[in-house]
Each structure stands twice: as structure tokens, then as C-alpha cells.
Scaffold this active site. Structure first.
Site, PDB file in Angstrom:
ATOM      1  N   SER A 191      -0.727  33.209  38.010  1.00  0.00           N
ATOM      2  CA  SER A 191       0.446  33.990  38.411  1.00  0.00           C
ATOM      3  C   SER A 191       1.517  33.077  39.023  1.00  0.00           C
ATOM      4  O   SER A 191       1.212  31.973  39.493  1.00  0.00           O
ATOM      5  CB  SER A 191       0.016  35.053  39.417  1.00  0.00           C
ATOM      6  OG  SER A 191      -0.588  34.412  40.521  1.00  0.00           O
TER       7      SER A 191
ATOM      8  N   CYS B  94      -0.268  36.914  29.014  1.00  0.00           N
ATOM      9  CA  CYS B  94       0.995  36.378  29.527  1.00  0.00           C
ATOM     10  C   CYS B  94       2.090  36.477  28.470  1.00  0.00           C
ATOM     11  O   CYS B  94       3.257  36.279  28.760  1.00  0.00           O
ATOM     12  CB  CYS B  94       0.820  34.939  29.955  1.00  0.00           C
ATOM     13  SG  CYS B  94       0.350  33.911  28.585  1.00  0.00           S
TER      14      CYS B  94
ATOM     15  N   GLU C  17       5.800  41.853  37.285  1.00  0.00           N
ATOM     16  CA  GLU C  17       4.793  41.693  36.236  1.00  0.00           C
ATOM     17  C   GLU C  17       3.651  42.662  36.536  1.00  0.00           C
ATOM     18  O   GLU C  17       3.006  42.567  37.578  1.00  0.00           O
ATOM     19  CB  GLU C  17       4.251  40.262  36.221  1.00  0.00           C
ATOM     20  CG  GLU C  17       3.226  40.055  35.123  1.00  0.00           C
ATOM     21  CD  GLU C  17       2.597  38.657  35.106  1.00  0.00           C
ATOM     22  OE1 GLU C  17       2.362  38.083  36.183  1.00  0.00           O
ATOM     23  OE2 GLU C  17       2.317  38.164  34.000  1.00  0.00           O
TER      24      GLU C  17
ATOM     25  N   PHE D 260      -7.907  34.510  34.699  1.00  0.00           N
ATOM     26  CA  PHE D 260      -8.989  35.348  34.161  1.00  0.00           C
ATOM     27  C   PHE D 260      -8.707  35.822  32.744  1.00  0.00           C
ATOM     28  O   PHE D 260      -9.636  36.165  32.009  1.00  0.00           O
ATOM     29  CB  PHE D 260      -9.220  36.564  35.080  1.00  0.00           C
ATOM     30  CG  PHE D 260      -8.254  37.698  34.841  1.00  0.00           C
ATOM     31  CD1 PHE D 260      -8.473  38.606  33.809  1.00  0.00           C
ATOM     32  CD2 PHE D 260      -7.106  37.855  35.618  1.00  0.00           C
ATOM     33  CE1 PHE D 260      -7.572  39.639  33.566  1.00  0.00           C
ATOM     34  CE2 PHE D 260      -6.205  38.878  35.379  1.00  0.00           C
ATOM     35  CZ  PHE D 260      -6.443  39.777  34.340  1.00  0.00           C
TER      36      PHE D 260
ATOM     37  N   LYS E 157     -11.757  24.367  36.764  1.00  0.00           N
ATOM     38  CA  LYS E 157     -12.039  25.434  37.743  1.00  0.00           C
ATOM     39  C   LYS E 157     -11.586  26.735  37.074  1.00  0.00           C
ATOM     40  O   LYS E 157     -10.415  27.102  37.133  1.00  0.00           O
ATOM     41  CB  LYS E 157     -11.259  25.161  39.034  1.00  0.00           C
ATOM     42  CG  LYS E 157     -11.838  25.747  40.313  1.00  0.00           C
ATOM     43  CD  LYS E 157     -12.013  27.234  40.323  1.00  0.00           C
ATOM     44  CE  LYS E 157     -10.746  28.021  40.488  1.00  0.00           C
ATOM     45  NZ  LYS E 157     -10.936  29.478  40.233  1.00  0.00           N
TER      46      LYS E 157
ATOM     47  N   GLU F 109     -12.784  32.857  38.827  1.00  0.00           N
ATOM     48  CA  GLU F 109     -14.062  33.317  39.369  1.00  0.00           C
ATOM     49  C   GLU F 109     -14.384  34.744  38.926  1.00  0.00           C
ATOM     50  O   GLU F 109     -15.472  35.241  39.158  1.00  0.00           O
ATOM     51  CB  GLU F 109     -14.066  33.194  40.903  1.00  0.00           C
ATOM     52  CG  GLU F 109     -13.086  34.086  41.652  1.00  0.00           C
ATOM     53  CD  GLU F 109     -11.660  33.520  41.726  1.00  0.00           C
ATOM     54  OE1 GLU F 109     -11.227  32.831  40.764  1.00  0.00           O
ATOM     55  OE2 GLU F 109     -10.970  33.798  42.728  1.00  0.00           O
TER      56      GLU F 109
HETATM   57  P1  NAD Z   1      -4.125  33.996  39.575  1.00  0.00           P
HETATM   58  O1  NAD Z   1      -2.881  33.271  39.899  1.00  0.00           O
HETATM   59  O2  NAD Z   1      -4.618  35.031  40.520  1.00  0.00           O
HETATM   60  O3  NAD Z   1      -5.351  32.954  39.430  1.00  0.00           O
HETATM   61  C1  NAD Z   1      -5.247  31.811  38.612  1.00  0.00           C
HETATM   62  C2  NAD Z   1      -6.172  30.737  39.185  1.00  0.00           C
HETATM   63  O4  NAD Z   1      -5.743  30.403  40.499  1.00  0.00           O
HETATM   64  C3  NAD Z   1      -7.628  31.174  39.284  1.00  0.00           C
HETATM   65  O5  NAD Z   1      -8.450  30.103  38.884  1.00  0.00           O
HETATM   66  C4  NAD Z   1      -7.792  31.496  40.762  1.00  0.00           C
HETATM   67  O6  NAD Z   1      -9.088  31.239  41.236  1.00  0.00           O
HETATM   68  C5  NAD Z   1      -6.796  30.576  41.442  1.00  0.00           C
HETATM   69  N1  NAD Z   1      -6.217  31.159  42.663  1.00  0.00           N
HETATM   70  C6  NAD Z   1      -5.989  32.480  42.902  1.00  0.00           C
HETATM   71  N2  NAD Z   1      -5.442  32.634  44.142  1.00  0.00           N
HETATM   72  C7  NAD Z   1      -5.319  31.396  44.666  1.00  0.00           C
HETATM   73  C8  NAD Z   1      -4.812  30.903  45.917  1.00  0.00           C
HETATM   74  N3  NAD Z   1      -4.323  31.713  46.848  1.00  0.00           N
HETATM   75  N4  NAD Z   1      -4.824  29.574  46.120  1.00  0.00           N
HETATM   76  C9  NAD Z   1      -5.305  28.739  45.177  1.00  0.00           C
HETATM   77  N5  NAD Z   1      -5.802  29.153  43.981  1.00  0.00           N
HETATM   78  C10 NAD Z   1      -5.806  30.463  43.717  1.00  0.00           C
HETATM   79  O7  NAD Z   1      -3.964  34.583  38.109  1.00  0.00           O
HETATM   80  P2  NAD Z   1      -4.931  35.574  37.337  1.00  0.00           P
HETATM   81  O8  NAD Z   1      -4.815  36.933  37.930  1.00  0.00           O
HETATM   82  O9  NAD Z   1      -6.275  34.976  37.164  1.00  0.00           O
HETATM   83  O10 NAD Z   1      -4.239  35.564  35.895  1.00  0.00           O
HETATM   84  C11 NAD Z   1      -3.180  36.381  35.531  1.00  0.00           C
HETATM   85  C12 NAD Z   1      -1.841  35.685  35.715  1.00  0.00           C
HETATM   86  O11 NAD Z   1      -1.814  34.495  34.937  1.00  0.00           O
HETATM   87  C13 NAD Z   1      -0.672  36.520  35.222  1.00  0.00           C
HETATM   88  O12 NAD Z   1       0.381  36.373  36.139  1.00  0.00           O
HETATM   89  C14 NAD Z   1      -0.317  35.890  33.882  1.00  0.00           C
HETATM   90  O13 NAD Z   1       1.013  36.067  33.459  1.00  0.00           O
HETATM   91  C15 NAD Z   1      -0.609  34.468  34.157  1.00  0.00           C
HETATM   92  N6  NAD Z   1      -0.839  33.735  32.918  1.00  0.00           N
HETATM   93  C16 NAD Z   1       0.154  32.907  32.503  1.00  0.00           C
HETATM   94  C17 NAD Z   1       0.004  32.215  31.328  1.00  0.00           C
HETATM   95  C18 NAD Z   1       1.081  31.292  30.839  1.00  0.00           C
HETATM   96  O14 NAD Z   1       0.838  30.600  29.878  1.00  0.00           O
HETATM   97  N7  NAD Z   1       2.244  31.244  31.448  1.00  0.00           N
HETATM   98  C19 NAD Z   1      -1.172  32.362  30.573  1.00  0.00           C
HETATM   99  C20 NAD Z   1      -2.163  33.212  31.036  1.00  0.00           C
HETATM  100  C21 NAD Z   1      -1.977  33.897  32.228  1.00  0.00           C
END
Ligand code: NAD
Length: 497
Positions: free
Chosen positions: A227, A282, A382, A150, A174, A177
Site C-alpha cells: 500500500s 493493484c 483505494e 498479500f 519477506k 504474513e
Molecule cells: P501492505 O502495505 O499492508 O503490506 C505489504 C507488505 O508490507 C507486507 O509484506 C506487510 O507485512 C508489510 N507491512 C505492512 N505494514 C507494515 C508496516 N507498518 N511497516 C512495515 N511493513 C509493513 O499491503 P497489502 O495489504 O498486503 O497489499 C495490498 C496493497 O498492495 C494495495 O494497496 C495494492 O494496491 C498494493 N499493491 C500494489 C502493487 C503495485 O504493483 N503497485 C501490486 C500489488 C499490490
């Protein structure tokens, strides 16, 4: 009024009736602004088939044609960047300036991808053996999936999509959401730029859609950002299904301030990198490691600067917007309580406001803890919010040890005027992206973005040459064009004389 946000499949809005939908919020108003269709596994399979058919033709498109589409896309994105920034602010909450900044960083990847004819150049060796030439080529993978978080609804998809398309693949994106509209708006520009239908598709969804992508045999590769627990799951599941995967995870970024640093520069950097985008980056700095005796002076300077920050609606010229959802705001305030209970010193309490926005918005102002120790949850985990922790250490070695012991390894920064110390740090620190007197060292598009340890699962980083390698497969051709005088059998291993 609540808007419907739907999939973009084969260049068109999906006209079906969704089995499930999700709520999208305006975080500054604390109110639902839209409903997003959540794809079923069956719909994902249909999209994958559409993308697969499109991928075959697109792989055959000449580099001249691909490049023309990329240049047109770059122009359109540049023209529409303000509109896209507004969509980001409306659903994510970050301030408009910051939203525009993320689109601009994404635009740089599109600009990099415009050089694809040069990037895909192979090697050629004439006369490796008698009448034998050897050359290398790189070919597209087919259908690739991009699953994004997000916090950068436009930039993170743009880290991957232009390069994947330039390399001749079809894409299924994808997006998160929680704030899906910007990704759709950017995807529409591809059609306008002349990309054939089906090469760029967007499906919205949650775990069901993600799982369908990770297991679909038509999907050759997955680029994931999110994450750490989900990144690990995506990596394990998709590789078990034979896919190439790069899964970028979470972070806990440290900023090491040595006693000789310019403390005004360091304090500005800590505030910018700690609280920009409400800490939902991040590459945000969440742990400031102060090498004594500078901590008292540094904390005072940071506190003073925090007093001038305005938190509020991202459209009102504030410094910092709300958090993305009420649940996330509550999670972050839970960490603030945990920090107090664990005995850290709460120097600035962001829970108190004031907030320049609707009372129902998901607010939390910049928060500063001092005397944080490594066993506290506010240090270990985090937080992904505007909470900066100061950890005091006696020496450079103790600071370095703290950073290298941390399970994450995304970004880090050192502040010092000692070039030798900085050079030693860049060598010794076990982190993928390092800043020297630079707080958020996000690499330029022509370098690659990626962390180490629990911040990345897979071998290739995003964009730059790693991106080109990720979205192509190498092939080496050994060819012999016979001289009419050739002949004879030889069952021995090929020799090169
Ligand atoms: P998230 O892991 O909750 O979601 C990321 C994606 O995974 C979304 O598209 C979501 O729909 C999907 N998802 C969520 N739960 C899932 C599940 N159980 N099974 C399958 N797919 C699932 O992350 P977020 O809250 O949207 O974003 C924040 C996180 O992203 C933070 O931890 C941040 O550090 C990380 N991030 C990392 C970088 C990097 O370059 N390393 C860059 C941006 C964000």
C-alpha cells in the site's frame, strides 16, 4: 488442523521456536488454517549474514551455471504451478483459475531471466584512445530484500526474485504474513533447481522483520510492493539507510469510456477488471469514467453482466472468491455504507449474496455505484475490493483531468474506436501503464511494471530491463595494454587523441 509455516533459511526449514506467530486463514471457510512464525530482528540479522556469505560465491558463478539453474527452476515452476495455485486459493481466496493465471505471469519473468547472459552484455569500444579500450560491465549488488503484499503471493515475488538471482545476488523474501505458503513453496524449487543454499531465503514477519531488513547494513537493496503509506515509509527508511529502493504502492485505476466505444466490450472489460480477484488487484479498475451520453446504457449492460457472476469458494468454479480477511471485508463494506451515505446510487449491492461457500467465509459480492462524485471517499480512496464506481463526465477533457488530478498513477484504460483519441490519451495521461481497449494492461515480463505518482517511490520499475538495472551496478573500465614503445609523464587531464 492448523499447519505451521516457517522460514526457509539457507535452503532449510527453520527449526527454532518463534517468539511470535500470526494466524493464517482460509478466507472461504472463515477459519484459521495455519500459523506463521514471525521473525524477530535478531533472526533477520542471522538470515542477512547467511545470505551475505552465499552472495559472495554466487556472484562468482558463471553465467552458464546461473542460466542452468534458471532453466531448471522454470521447468519445476511450470510442473508445480497447479499445486502452487491451490496454496494461493487456500490462503488468499481467489478462484483457482485466477491463481493459476498469477503463477503463469510469474513464470514469464523466470523465462525472461533465463536470457540473463544476453541481458548482462555490456558495451566494448576498442581504441577509444591510443591502445586504450573502454568497456562496461554490470555487477550484482550483494543481498537484496523483496517485501511483498498479500494479493499476489506468488507473482509479485516472482517479479523480482528470478532477475535478482540471475544477476548474481542473494535474496531475502519477506512475503505477506496473510498468505505466506505459496512463497515458501516457490522458494523450495530453487534448491531443487540446484541453487546453492543461502542464495534464496524466506523470512516471515510483520513490521519488526521489515524494519530489520530496511536498516540492516548487509542488505543492499529493497524491492517493495504494497500500500502507498507503507511504500512511502519503506522508501524513506531504506534510502536513509543507504539502500537502493523501488517501492510500488497502491492504486486507483480509471477506465475512460468514450461515446464511440463498443459498449459491450467496455462492459465486459469493466466487469472483468472491476471484480476479478474480488477487486484485490493493484491493476483492478475501480473508477469507470463514462463520457456522456453513454453512462445509462453502460451501467445497464454492466448490471446485466453482474447478475450472472457467482461469488463463492475459489475451488468451486466460481467467478469471484472471498476477501482475504474478515477485517478487510468489514473495511470494504464500510466503504459501501459510506458511498450510500454520501449520496451515490447503489445499483448492485454485493452485501446480499448469495455466496457459494461456508457461511463464515469473508464474503462480499460485486457491488456497483453510479453517480459517484470525486469528493466521495469511495472515489478518493483505494478500496481494494469488489466495488466499482461510475463517475459521469461531460467530455474527454473532463475525464482526462479527473484521472490526472488523482494522486495515484498505476494503471488506466481507454475504450474507444477512435485511434486518434486513443493516441492522444496515451500521450496526455499521467499514469505508468495504459490500456487501449485492454482493461488490465499488465506489461509483459520483458517490459517493466510500475506506476507514477503515489503508486511508485523510486526510479526503476519491476522486471524487464529496469529489473536488470535495479539488481546490478554499472561499472566502466578503461584499460590500456601498453605498447612497448610507450613512456613519459603527463599530469594533464586524460585526452582521447
Ligand atoms: P501492505 O502495505 O499492508 O503490506 C505489504 C507488505 O508490507 C507486507 O509484506 C506487510 O507485512 C508489510 N507491512 C505492512 N505494514 C507494515 C508496516 N507498518 N511497516 C512495515 N511493513 C509493513 O499491503 P497489502 O495489504 O498486503 O497489499 C495490498 C496493497 O498492495 C494495495 O494497496 C495494492 O494496491 C498494493 N499493491 C500494489 C502493487 C503495485 O504493483 N503497485 C501490486 C500489488 C499490490
Amino acid at each position: 488442523m492448523s499447519t505451521r509455516i516457517t522460514h526457509l533459511i539457507g535452503g532449510r526449514d527453520w527449526k527454532g521456536v518463534p517468539e511470535r506467530t500470526g494466524e493464517v486463514y482460509n478466507p472461504a471457510a472463515g477459519a484459521v488454517s495455519g500459523r506463521v512464525d514471525l521473525a524477530s530482528a535478531d533472526l533477520v540479522a542471522e538470515v542477512a549474514a547467511t545470505a551475505k556469505a552465499a552472495a559472495r560465491n554466487w556472484a562468482d558463478a558463471s553465467l552458464t551455471r546461473r542460466t542452468r539453474v534458471l532453466f531448471a527452476f522454470r521447468e519445476l515452476l511450470n510442473q508445480r504451478k497447479e499445486e502452487i495455485a491451490e496454496l494461493i486459493t487456500a490462503e488468499h481466496g481467489k478462484v483457482l483459475d485466477d491463481a493459476l493465471g498469477e503463477v503463469t505471469r510469474g513464470l514469464e519473468v523466470a523465462e525472461f531471466a533465463c536470457g540473463i547472459p544476453h541481458l548482462l552484455q555490456g558495451g566494448y569500444t576498442e581504441g577509444a584512445s591510443t591502445n586504450v579500450d573502454v568497456y562496461s560491465i554490470r555487477q550484482p549488488l550483494g543481498v537484496v530484500a523483496v517485501i511483498s503484499p498479500f494479493n499476489f503471493p506468488a507473482m509479485v515475488p516472482l517479479w523480482f526474485v528470478p532477475i535478482a538471482i540471475a544477476c548474481g545476488n542473494a535474496v531475502i523474501l519477506k512475503p505477506s504474513e496473510k498468505d505466506p505458503s505459496a512463497a515458501v513453496a516457490v522458494a523450495r524449487l530453487w534448491t531443487e533447481a540446484g541453487l546453492p543454499d543461502g542464495v534464496m531465503n524466506v523470512v516471515h514477519g510483520d513490521k519488526e522483520a521489515v524494519d530489520a531488513l530496511l536498516t540492516n547494513p548487509d542488505v543492499a537493496a529493497v524491492s517493495f510492493v504494497g500500500s502507498t503509506p507503507i511504500a512511502r515509509y519503506v522508501y524513506e527508511t531504506a534510502t536513509a539507510h543507504g539502500k537502493r529502493v523501488q517501492a510500488l504502492g497502491g492504486a486507483k485505476n480509471h477506465m475512460l469510456v468514450l461515446p464511440d466505444a463498443d459498449l459491450d466490450l467496455a462492459a465486459d472489460a469493466a466487469v472483468n477488471a472491476g471484480f476479478g480477484s474480488a477487486g484485490e488487484r493493484c491493476m483492478a479498475i475501480s473508477a469507470l469514467v463514462a463520457v456522456e451520453p453513454v453512462a445509462d446504457r453502460l451501467v445497464a449492460k454492466i448490471k446485466e453482466r453482474m447478475g450472472g457472476l457467482r461469488t463463492g469458494d475459489g475451488t468451486k468454479g466460481c467467478d469471484m472468491g472471498p476477501l482475504v480477511t474478515a477485517a478487510h471485508r468489514d473495511k470494504v463494506t464500510g466503504y459501501v455504507r459510506a458511498g450510500i451515505e454520501a449520496g451515490a446510487t447503489l445499483v448492485v449491492d454485493g452485501r446480499e449474496g448469495p455466496f457459494d461457500g461456508d457461511e463464515a467465509g469473508f464474503w462480499l459480492g460485486p457491488t456497483l455505484f453510479d453517480h459517484v462524485t470525486p469528493e466521495m471517499s469511495i472515489y478518493r480512496e483505494e478500496i481494494f475490493g469488489p466495488v466499482l464506481s461510475v463517475v459521469r463526465v461531460p467530455s474527454y477533457d473532463a475525464g482526462l483531468d479527473l484521472i490526472n488530478t488523482n494522486p495515484y498513477g498505476n494503471g488506466t484504460a481507454i475504450f474507444t474506436n477512435d485511434g486518434g483519441a486513443a493516441r492522444r490519451f496515451q500521450r496526455e495521461v499521467e499514469v505508468g501503464m495504459v490500456g487501449i481497449n485492454v482493461p488490465i494492461p499488465v506489461p509483459m515480463a520483458y517490459y517493466s511494471f510500475g506506476g507514477w505518482k503515489s503508486s511508485l517511490f523510486g526510479d526503476t520499475h519491476a522486471h524487464g530491463m529496469d529489473g536488470v538495472r535495479f539488481f546490478t551496478r554499472g561499472k566502466v573500465v578503461t584499460s590500456r595494454w601498453l605498447d612497448p614503445s610507450h613512456g613519459g609523464l603527463n599530469l594533464g587531464f586524460p585526452r582521447t587523441d
